[in-house]
Design a protein around this motif. Structure first.
Motif, PDB file in Angstrom:
ATOM      1  N   ALA A  25      84.504   3.725 -39.099  1.00 19.29           N
ATOM      2  CA  ALA A  25      83.082   3.983 -38.853  1.00 19.29           C
ATOM      3  C   ALA A  25      82.353   4.323 -40.152  1.00 19.29           C
ATOM      4  CB  ALA A  25      82.934   5.114 -37.845  1.00 19.29           C
ATOM      5  N   HIS A  28      81.938   1.242 -42.118  1.00 15.91           N
ATOM      6  CA  HIS A  28      80.903   0.419 -41.480  1.00 15.91           C
ATOM      7  C   HIS A  28      79.505   0.914 -41.842  1.00 15.91           C
ATOM      8  CE1 HIS A  28      78.992  -1.980 -38.294  1.00 15.91           C
ATOM      9  NE2 HIS A  28      78.284  -0.896 -38.015  1.00 15.91           N
ATOM     10  N   GLU A 201      91.450  -6.388 -34.386  1.00 25.31           N
ATOM     11  CA  GLU A 201      90.626  -6.221 -33.186  1.00 25.31           C
ATOM     12  C   GLU A 201      90.756  -4.809 -32.619  1.00 25.31           C
ATOM     13  OE1 GLU A 201      92.687  -8.705 -33.749  1.00 25.31           O
ATOM     14  OE2 GLU A 201      91.398 -10.485 -33.827  1.00 25.31           O
ATOM     15  N   LYS A 204      88.719  -2.453 -34.732  1.00 29.85           N
ATOM     16  CA  LYS A 204      87.290  -2.650 -34.436  1.00 29.85           C
ATOM     17  C   LYS A 204      86.905  -1.971 -33.125  1.00 29.85           C
ATOM     18  CE  LYS A 204      83.691  -6.155 -33.833  1.00 29.85           C
ATOM     19  NZ  LYS A 204      83.150  -5.493 -32.621  1.00 29.85           N
ATOM     20  N   GLU A 205      87.765  -2.074 -32.121  1.00 32.96           N
ATOM     21  CA  GLU A 205      87.476  -1.432 -30.840  1.00 32.96           C
ATOM     22  C   GLU A 205      87.420   0.087 -30.986  1.00 32.96           C
ATOM     23  OE1 GLU A 205      89.263  -1.079 -26.273  1.00 32.96           O
ATOM     24  OE2 GLU A 205      90.172  -2.491 -27.697  1.00 32.96           O
ATOM     25  N   LYS A 207      86.754   1.718 -33.750  1.00 36.64           N
ATOM     26  CA  LYS A 207      85.546   2.003 -34.545  1.00 36.64           C
ATOM     27  C   LYS A 207      84.301   2.006 -33.670  1.00 36.64           C
ATOM     28  CE  LYS A 207      83.229  -1.204 -36.106  1.00 36.64           C
ATOM     29  NZ  LYS A 207      82.806  -2.483 -36.702  1.00 36.64           N
ATOM     30  N   ASP A 208      84.163   1.001 -32.812  1.00 40.83           N
ATOM     31  CA  ASP A 208      82.979   0.903 -31.958  1.00 40.83           C
ATOM     32  C   ASP A 208      82.886   2.093 -31.005  1.00 40.83           C
ATOM     33  OD1 ASP A 208      82.333  -1.461 -33.206  1.00 40.83           O
ATOM     34  OD2 ASP A 208      83.127  -2.752 -31.614  1.00 40.83           O
ATOM     35  N   LYS A 209      84.021   2.527 -30.466  1.00 42.56           N
ATOM     36  CA  LYS A 209      84.030   3.696 -29.573  1.00 42.56           C
ATOM     37  C   LYS A 209      83.612   4.950 -30.336  1.00 42.56           C
ATOM     38  CE  LYS A 209      85.957   1.775 -25.804  1.00 42.56           C
ATOM     39  NZ  LYS A 209      85.335   1.756 -24.465  1.00 42.56           N
ATOM     40  N   LEU A 211      81.821   5.152 -33.153  1.00 41.65           N
ATOM     41  CA  LEU A 211      80.405   5.074 -33.522  1.00 41.65           C
ATOM     42  C   LEU A 211      79.498   5.403 -32.337  1.00 41.65           C
ATOM     43  CD1 LEU A 211      80.375   1.893 -35.786  1.00 41.65           C
ATOM     44  CD2 LEU A 211      79.676   4.192 -36.482  1.00 41.65           C
ATOM     45  N   ALA A 212      79.947   5.035 -31.136  1.00 41.84           N
ATOM     46  CA  ALA A 212      79.145   5.296 -29.940  1.00 41.84           C
ATOM     47  C   ALA A 212      79.160   6.763 -29.537  1.00 41.84           C
ATOM     48  CB  ALA A 212      79.648   4.429 -28.780  1.00 41.84           C
TER      49      ALA A 212
END
Length: 444
Positions: A25, A28, A201, A204-205, A207-209, A211-212
């Motif tokens: 994150a 990113h 992948e 990335k998953e 990281k997205d969690k 960041l959210a």
């Protein structure tokens, strides 16, 4: 520069997964990030390296020293905007009553705030008592905030936050049970990131969690600025100009400390990797370093590469020095038994290994080389680390080390004139005399 340590209430709280997510994150978000790992772990750093596409470093006050830890941290973090340290086990878990080797000791040594990952899956109001204990147990470190992990749902989250409110502790994020992908493990810990299928992948998953769920502007604003000291603890480098060192590196052998390899290079040695799996030979060198890894899982492939094995034997007969740790020790024996199958290996040392289902050695050991070239050239005691499930059936009439742990002593490994092999892992960083003792000798 900002800096912090991610710790957990215990092993399994989720700090490794969340560390990967936080690293990804921050990258990113466009920040320059440097990662570190507390202790002797080889596997968690593989995820740091893959996530950041840059080296990561181990901070181990036992295998090196407190002064060398401070030097390594500030030297490598100096060009970063954020330094992230992944802890080891629970926050206060170390090798003794003085918390040696613990995340707590590192936080105190480097004056870093702690982000505490709380395993909340079986907690209700008790979460407040647990977190209160962490906040008050030692007042010479700062817990900047917590992350609740493995929460069962919205009602559970609401209950936990209500219980924690009187403490005034910052809650940076809440993650539900099975919300974050689980990093796979096997007998020595996490599967190396390079072996994990779809790891890009998966990262990335995660990281997205992250960041959210985590407000990083608020997160970073909470942390104090970290000042780099004007003067760092000293370090000695041996003069290895003209020396050549090869180290085995492939999917079977990859347990090395980045700071140790860099230390050899900064000592003016030529250092390069070779692959017992894929190469047929390697150039003349002064030392072959066979590090740890998983040769037992790739024994069939290793045994097929007879060209490498035969050329290695010729070089050893010609005087090549070989230093082998754990997996490297396994490779030098006649074979390894995995379940009911025995795989032939190099046969350079007599006797075979067997991968058992029980830990045979774990933790820090104090040792002294007593055999082979290292026993002759290095008389000092040294700290090392063991973590292995394998047993050795060969004679130990010529051991490599005499080791001490918890008041007990035992011999370990096998040493010959130009071979030094054992289950003990060392970190060469800052150890000029040890490195000189390892590398001298004629080329093979």
């Amino acid at each position: 520069m900002k800096g912090f340590i991610i710790s957990g209430t215990a092993t399994g709280a989720g700090k490794s997964t969340l560390t990967v997510g936080i690293l990804a994150a921050l990258k990113h978000l466009g920040l320059k990030v440097q990662a570190f790992k507390v202790g002797p772990d080889y596997l968690d750093p593989t995820y740091h390296r893959l996530t950041l596409a840059k080296p990561t470093y181990n901070l181990d006050e036992i295998l090196t020293s407190p002064g060398l830890v401070r030097r390594l941290f500030y030297e490598k973090a100096e060009t970063a905007e954020v330094a992230v340290v992944e802890g080891v086990m629970g926050l206060f878990d170390g090798r003794d009553e003085q918390f040696s080797g613990s995340t707590y000791r590192l936080a105190k040594l480097l004056n870093l705030p702690v982000i505490l990952v709380v395993d909340a899956q079986n907690l209700g109001t008790t979460v407040a008592a647990q977190v209160y204990g962490y906040l008050k147990f030692k007042k010479n470190i700062k817990i900047a905030g917590i992350i609740l992990n493995k929460v069962s749902g919205k009602n559970h989250e609401k209950h936990l936050l209500s219980a924690l409110k009187p403490l005034g502790v910052k809650v940076f994020g809440v993650f539900y049970q099975n919300e974050l992908p689980r990093l796979k493990s096997r007998h020595l810990g996490l599967i190396p990131a390079t072996e994990e299928q779809n790891i890009v992948e998966i990262i990335k998953e995660i990281k997205d969690k992250v960041l959210a769920k985590i407000n990083f502007a608020d997160f970073l604003a909470t942390l104090p600025e970290l000042l780099v000291p004007k003067k760092l603890p000293s370090i000695n480098f041996p003069n290895l100009k003209g020396k050549r060192i090869a180290y085995a590196f492939d999917k079977a052998f990859n347990f090395y400390y980045q700071e140790a390899i860099e230390y050899l290079r900064r000592s003016n040695a030529e250092v390069f990797a070779v692959s017992p799996l894929n190469d047929s030979d390697f150039p003349p060198v002064d030392l072959l370093f066979l590090g740890g890894g998983y040769p037992e899982l790739f024994a069939g492939e290793l045994s097929i590469n007879q060209k490498f094995i035969q050329n290695l034997k010729k070089k050893i007969q010609g005087g090549l020095r070989v230093y082998a740790e754990c997996g490297g020790f396994i490779y030098l024996t006649s074979g390894v038994k995995v379940k009911e199958q025995t795989y032939p290996l190099t046969g350079i040392l007599p006797g075979e290994m067997e991968l058992t289902g029980k830990l045979q050695g774990l933790g820090y050991y104090r040792g002294k080389p007593v055999g082979g070239y290292l026993g002759k050239n290095y008389q000092n005691e040294i700290w090392g680390h063991k973590f292995h499930y394998s047993t050795y059936s060969g004679s130990q009439d010529n051991p490599a080390y005499l080791l001490w742990k918890n008041g007990r002593e035992a011999f370990d490994g096998v040493a010959r004139d130009n071979i030094f092999a054992s289950f003990l892992h060392l970190n060469f960083y800052g150890k000029a005399d040890l490195v000189k003792a390892l590398i001298g000798g004629r080329k093979g």
